[in-house]
Design a protein around this motif. Structure first.
Motif, PDB file in Angstrom:
ATOM      1  N   ALA A 202      72.674  64.449 -50.355  1.00  0.00           N
ATOM      2  CA  ALA A 202      72.307  62.907 -50.495  1.00  0.00           C
ATOM      3  C   ALA A 202      72.149  62.375 -49.211  1.00  0.00           C
ATOM      4  CB  ALA A 202      73.291  62.212 -51.320  1.00  0.00           C
ATOM      5  N   PHE A 203      70.818  61.681 -48.979  1.00  0.00           N
ATOM      6  CA  PHE A 203      70.846  60.871 -47.874  1.00  0.00           C
ATOM      7  C   PHE A 203      70.975  59.347 -48.035  1.00  0.00           C
ATOM      8  CE2 PHE A 203      66.710  60.521 -49.588  1.00  0.00           C
ATOM      9  CZ  PHE A 203      66.024  59.249 -49.606  1.00  0.00           C
ATOM     10  N   LYS A 204      71.314  59.082 -49.413  1.00  0.00           N
ATOM     11  CA  LYS A 204      71.486  57.708 -49.803  1.00  0.00           C
ATOM     12  C   LYS A 204      72.100  57.762 -51.204  1.00  0.00           C
ATOM     13  CE  LYS A 204      67.236  55.314 -51.280  1.00  0.00           C
ATOM     14  NZ  LYS A 204      67.853  54.896 -52.447  1.00  0.00           N
ATOM     15  N   GLY A 205      72.620  56.448 -51.663  1.00  0.00           N
ATOM     16  CA  GLY A 205      72.800  56.124 -53.238  1.00  0.00           C
ATOM     17  C   GLY A 205      73.769  57.161 -53.769  1.00  0.00           C
ATOM     18  N   ALA A 206      74.804  57.534 -52.680  1.00  0.00           N
ATOM     19  CA  ALA A 206      76.006  58.350 -53.660  1.00  0.00           C
ATOM     20  C   ALA A 206      77.112  57.879 -52.939  1.00  0.00           C
ATOM     21  CB  ALA A 206      75.659  59.686 -53.054  1.00  0.00           C
ATOM     22  N   THR A 207      77.431  56.560 -52.510  1.00  0.00           N
ATOM     23  CA  THR A 207      78.573  56.279 -52.169  1.00  0.00           C
ATOM     24  C   THR A 207      79.173  54.883 -52.619  1.00  0.00           C
ATOM     25  OG1 THR A 207      77.502  55.114 -50.305  1.00  0.00           O
ATOM     26  CG2 THR A 207      78.490  57.280 -49.845  1.00  0.00           C
ATOM     27  N   GLY A 208      78.373  54.390 -53.954  1.00  0.00           N
ATOM     28  CA  GLY A 208      78.736  53.293 -54.341  1.00  0.00           C
ATOM     29  C   GLY A 208      77.613  52.635 -55.199  1.00  0.00           C
ATOM     30  N   ALA A 209      77.892  52.113 -56.280  1.00  0.00           N
ATOM     31  CA  ALA A 209      76.742  51.846 -57.618  1.00  0.00           C
ATOM     32  C   ALA A 209      75.822  50.709 -56.923  1.00  0.00           C
ATOM     33  CB  ALA A 209      77.227  51.570 -58.818  1.00  0.00           C
ATOM     34  N   ASN A 210      76.590  49.813 -56.032  1.00  0.00           N
ATOM     35  CA  ASN A 210      75.917  48.722 -55.707  1.00  0.00           C
ATOM     36  C   ASN A 210      75.761  48.538 -54.136  1.00  0.00           C
ATOM     37  OD1 ASN A 210      78.544  48.071 -55.225  1.00  0.00           O
ATOM     38  ND2 ASN A 210      78.487  45.968 -55.909  1.00  0.00           N
TER      39      ASN A 210
ATOM     40  N   THR B 128      73.683  52.007 -46.099  1.00  0.00           N
ATOM     41  CA  THR B 128      73.827  53.568 -46.063  1.00  0.00           C
ATOM     42  C   THR B 128      74.828  53.929 -45.128  1.00  0.00           C
ATOM     43  OG1 THR B 128      71.463  53.597 -46.862  1.00  0.00           O
ATOM     44  CG2 THR B 128      72.783  55.541 -46.323  1.00  0.00           C
ATOM     45  N   PRO B 129      76.136  54.448 -45.405  1.00  0.00           N
ATOM     46  CA  PRO B 129      77.101  54.801 -44.641  1.00  0.00           C
ATOM     47  C   PRO B 129      76.671  56.261 -44.100  1.00  0.00           C
ATOM     48  CG  PRO B 129      77.876  55.203 -46.675  1.00  0.00           C
ATOM     49  CD  PRO B 129      76.703  54.563 -46.919  1.00  0.00           C
ATOM     50  N   ILE B 130      75.829  56.278 -43.002  1.00  0.00           N
ATOM     51  CA  ILE B 130      75.087  57.426 -42.237  1.00  0.00           C
ATOM     52  C   ILE B 130      76.067  58.669 -41.891  1.00  0.00           C
ATOM     53  CG2 ILE B 130      73.722  58.540 -40.323  1.00  0.00           C
ATOM     54  CD1 ILE B 130      72.417  55.685 -40.114  1.00  0.00           C
TER      55      ILE B 130
ATOM     56  N   LEU C 215      70.639  48.273 -58.485  1.00  0.00           N
ATOM     57  CA  LEU C 215      70.223  48.883 -57.472  1.00  0.00           C
ATOM     58  C   LEU C 215      71.223  49.292 -56.185  1.00  0.00           C
ATOM     59  CD1 LEU C 215      67.042  46.765 -56.968  1.00  0.00           C
ATOM     60  CD2 LEU C 215      67.173  48.930 -58.074  1.00  0.00           C
ATOM     61  N   CYS C 216      71.284  50.476 -55.726  1.00  0.00           N
ATOM     62  CA  CYS C 216      71.729  50.826 -54.572  1.00  0.00           C
ATOM     63  C   CYS C 216      70.913  50.715 -53.440  1.00  0.00           C
ATOM     64  CB  CYS C 216      72.520  52.009 -54.562  1.00  0.00           C
ATOM     65  SG  CYS C 216      71.790  53.419 -55.413  1.00  0.00           S
ATOM     66  N   GLU C 217      71.037  51.361 -52.293  1.00  0.00           N
ATOM     67  CA  GLU C 217      70.220  51.238 -50.985  1.00  0.00           C
ATOM     68  C   GLU C 217      69.143  51.454 -51.341  1.00  0.00           C
ATOM     69  OE1 GLU C 217      73.276  54.425 -49.458  1.00  0.00           O
ATOM     70  OE2 GLU C 217      72.883  53.410 -51.525  1.00  0.00           O
TER      71      GLU C 217
ATOM     72  N   SER D 176      69.278  57.345 -42.449  1.00  0.00           N
ATOM     73  CA  SER D 176      70.110  58.410 -42.735  1.00  0.00           C
ATOM     74  C   SER D 176      69.362  59.514 -43.233  1.00  0.00           C
ATOM     75  CB  SER D 176      70.891  57.845 -43.846  1.00  0.00           C
ATOM     76  OG  SER D 176      71.924  58.972 -44.479  1.00  0.00           O
ATOM     77  N   LEU D 177      67.969  59.312 -43.693  1.00  0.00           N
ATOM     78  CA  LEU D 177      67.472  60.388 -43.858  1.00  0.00           C
ATOM     79  C   LEU D 177      67.098  61.259 -42.720  1.00  0.00           C
ATOM     80  CD1 LEU D 177      65.499  62.258 -46.140  1.00  0.00           C
ATOM     81  CD2 LEU D 177      63.653  60.473 -45.846  1.00  0.00           C
ATOM     82  N   ALA D 178      66.696  60.478 -41.837  1.00  0.00           N
ATOM     83  CA  ALA D 178      66.288  61.089 -40.408  1.00  0.00           C
ATOM     84  C   ALA D 178      67.383  61.995 -39.929  1.00  0.00           C
ATOM     85  CB  ALA D 178      65.820  59.942 -39.171  1.00  0.00           C
ATOM     86  N   VAL D 179      68.661  61.384 -39.819  1.00  0.00           N
ATOM     87  CA  VAL D 179      69.763  62.153 -39.477  1.00  0.00           C
ATOM     88  C   VAL D 179      69.835  63.419 -40.319  1.00  0.00           C
ATOM     89  CG1 VAL D 179      72.304  62.147 -39.257  1.00  0.00           C
ATOM     90  CG2 VAL D 179      71.068  60.046 -38.371  1.00  0.00           C
ATOM     91  N   CYS D 180      69.784  63.230 -41.552  1.00  0.00           N
ATOM     92  CA  CYS D 180      70.003  64.479 -42.379  1.00  0.00           C
ATOM     93  C   CYS D 180      68.907  65.552 -42.327  1.00  0.00           C
ATOM     94  CB  CYS D 180      70.114  64.056 -43.949  1.00  0.00           C
ATOM     95  SG  CYS D 180      71.450  62.996 -44.306  1.00  0.00           S
ATOM     96  N   LEU D 181      67.653  65.071 -42.339  1.00  0.00           N
ATOM     97  CA  LEU D 181      66.650  66.176 -42.170  1.00  0.00           C
ATOM     98  C   LEU D 181      66.813  66.681 -40.967  1.00  0.00           C
ATOM     99  CD1 LEU D 181      63.682  64.496 -43.811  1.00  0.00           C
ATOM    100  CD2 LEU D 181      64.514  66.475 -44.379  1.00  0.00           C
TER     101      LEU D 181
END
Length: 479
Positions: free
Chosen positions: A254-262, A266-268, A307-309, A317-322
């Protein structure tokens, strides 16, 4: 390009069941996805797909049109991003089963999340959904049919009766529906391989999986979004699937949307650790069994959650992950590449509020969301809960009775008006930026959840102040 990456396919997940981006924004961000190392997209349309005929009731107000879907596919091809559509066919069916006309197909009558696998009409429904999606995705090599988190399976009245007949089990019930859906895909679209999330398969014994037809029909996607996932356990699970007959496996981080429903920001670091551990998993299994990885970017936990992030907020975060997956780690040279791609000078969340928050598509949204998320609530709290004049002379007790010493109005009102004015300007700028990327309902929802509560507290203070300061017949009395 992926010389040191064990993942041949690197898919960016677009979760469109919340804050779906306008096509014009996708045209801006797809080139960045490709530059960062993505070579595919997993597009979870949900109610944004332009279903027709009797399925037309599934469409959201701002659902993409068929021509917009074709434009998205054209833009993806232009940027060498292979598109895999995702259609939920078992669990997470809220966007379908919430409708009264389809409520009779629920596994449990009260809950709209899971489809009743016993009803012939259930399979006909998902088959129709699949066929309409595939019609607009000709030539798709894979189709993701979901099948994750099939909550309450076996708890419906029909299922309970079925399970009482030995040797029926929930595992058999689950496998039979997955097989039926996958068989339909294979029969009607022979060039397309179904993918399934793996969580419903994890606890099914390997010999039972091997005895089913599923290993010849689908490719499982093993998902885990934790920052401390069990690397050895995941490797053993992959080995179990391989021994059961699944020729190809996928991973999902996951790069976002997995650390809290609201979650708003994003905690990178969390997501970076998740990628690093998936790299460790990939390094411990045969390379010829791993097809690729999906970088999920959840926009809601389910159809009914908040909605989350937002996607632009998750881009760093996506850039770091990819880049981490592409280069096998996150060394200083990789960090420098990410900062260069994004036009930023720091990956610290507190720095995203500055004027140098980035030059990537949507960086203005990130900067404004970060500013609001980090400072709005705190600044209002500081005035309402820690300002000596407010807490000492216009407490909740005084506000309820509309009582205040006239001189205190001169201390409180200018500060409250100034704070409201400053934040109203920021929010106006944010609203304009959001409207360029998202549809009106998503903009309204995000502001109502994340901005309006604080502004309303300020406005309520000013209203109470105005009423307390207005002349009253008994204004000379003590509080």
């Amino acid at each position: 390009m992926a010389g040191s990456s064990p993942f041949k396919m690197r898919l960016v997940h677009l979760d469109l069941k919340g804050a779906p981006p306008r096509v014009c924004y996708l045209s801006e961000v797809f080139p960045l996805f490709r530059a960062l190392g993505a070579n595919g997209l997993l597009v979870e349309y949900e109610d944004m797909f332009p279903y027709g005929g009797r399925l037309g009731l599934l469409r959201a107000k701002h659902a993409y049109s068929p021509s917009e879907i074709k434009e998205i596919l054209r833009l993806a091809t232009l940027n060498e991003l292979e598109v895999i559509p995702l259609v939920q066919t078992f669990g997470h069916m809220e966007f379908v089963l919430k409708h009264e006309a389809l409520a009779h197909l629920r596994e449990v009558a009260l809950f709209p999340n899971t489809l009743n696998p016993h009803e012939a009409e259930s399979l006909a429904l998902v088959a129709a959904m699949v066929d309409q999606v595939m019609e607009l995705h000709p030539g798709a090599r894979w189709l993701h049919v979901g099948c994750d988190e099939v909550y309450y399976l076996g708890e419906g009245e029909t299922s309970r009766r079925w399970l009482q007949q030995e040797p029926h089990s929930k595992a058999e019930l689950c496998l039979s529906h997955m097989e039926a859906v996958a068989s339909h895909v294979r029969a009607r679209h022979p060039a397309t391989t179904p993918l399934v999330w793996d969580d419903m398969l994890r606890d099914i014994p390997g010999d039972q999986l091997a005895a089913s037809r599923l290993p010849q029909l689908v490719e499982p996607v093993l998902w885990d979004y934790g920052a401390d996932l069990d690397v050895h356990g995941k490797a053993l699970l992959m080995e179990k699937y391989r021994k059961s007959g699944f020729a190809w496996l996928w991973a999902a981080s996951a790069f976002k949307g997995a650390t809290g429903a609201n979650q708003a920001l994003t905690p990178i670091e969390h997501h970076l650790r998740n990628q690093v551990q998936w790299l460790q998993v990939a390094g411990s299994v045969p390379a010829d069994s791993l097809r690729g990885i999906v970088l999920t970017g959840w926009q809601r936990y389910d159809h009914f959650s908040v909605l989350c992030e937002l996607l632009p907020v998750g881009v760093p975060s996506l850039a770091v992950c990819l880049q981490t997956l592409l280069h096998g780690g996150f060394a200083e040279t990789v960090k420098a590449r990410v900062e260069s791609f994004l036009g930023i000078w720091s990956l610290e969340v507190t720095d995203f509020t500055s004027e140098r928050a980035g030059s990537f598509p949507g960086s203005d949204i990130l900067a404004l969301v970060a500013h609001v998320s980090l400072h709005l609530c705190g600044s209002v709290d500081a005035l309402l809960e820690r300002d000596r004049y407010v807490t000492g002379w216009f407490s909740p007790y005084h506000r309820r009775r509309r009582r205040i010493h006239p001189v205190m109005v001169q201390h409180i009102q200018p500060r409250a008006l100034s704070l409201l004015s400053r934040w109203s300007a920021v929010v106006g700028e944010l609203e304009a930026a959001l409207k360029r990327v998202f549809y009106p309902d998503a903009v309204e929802e995000w502001l109502e959840e994340n901005v309006h509560p604080s502004l309303q507290r300020l406005q309520a203070l000013l209203q109470d102040l105005h009423e307390a300061a207005s002349p009253r017949p008994d204004s000379g009395q003590d509080p």
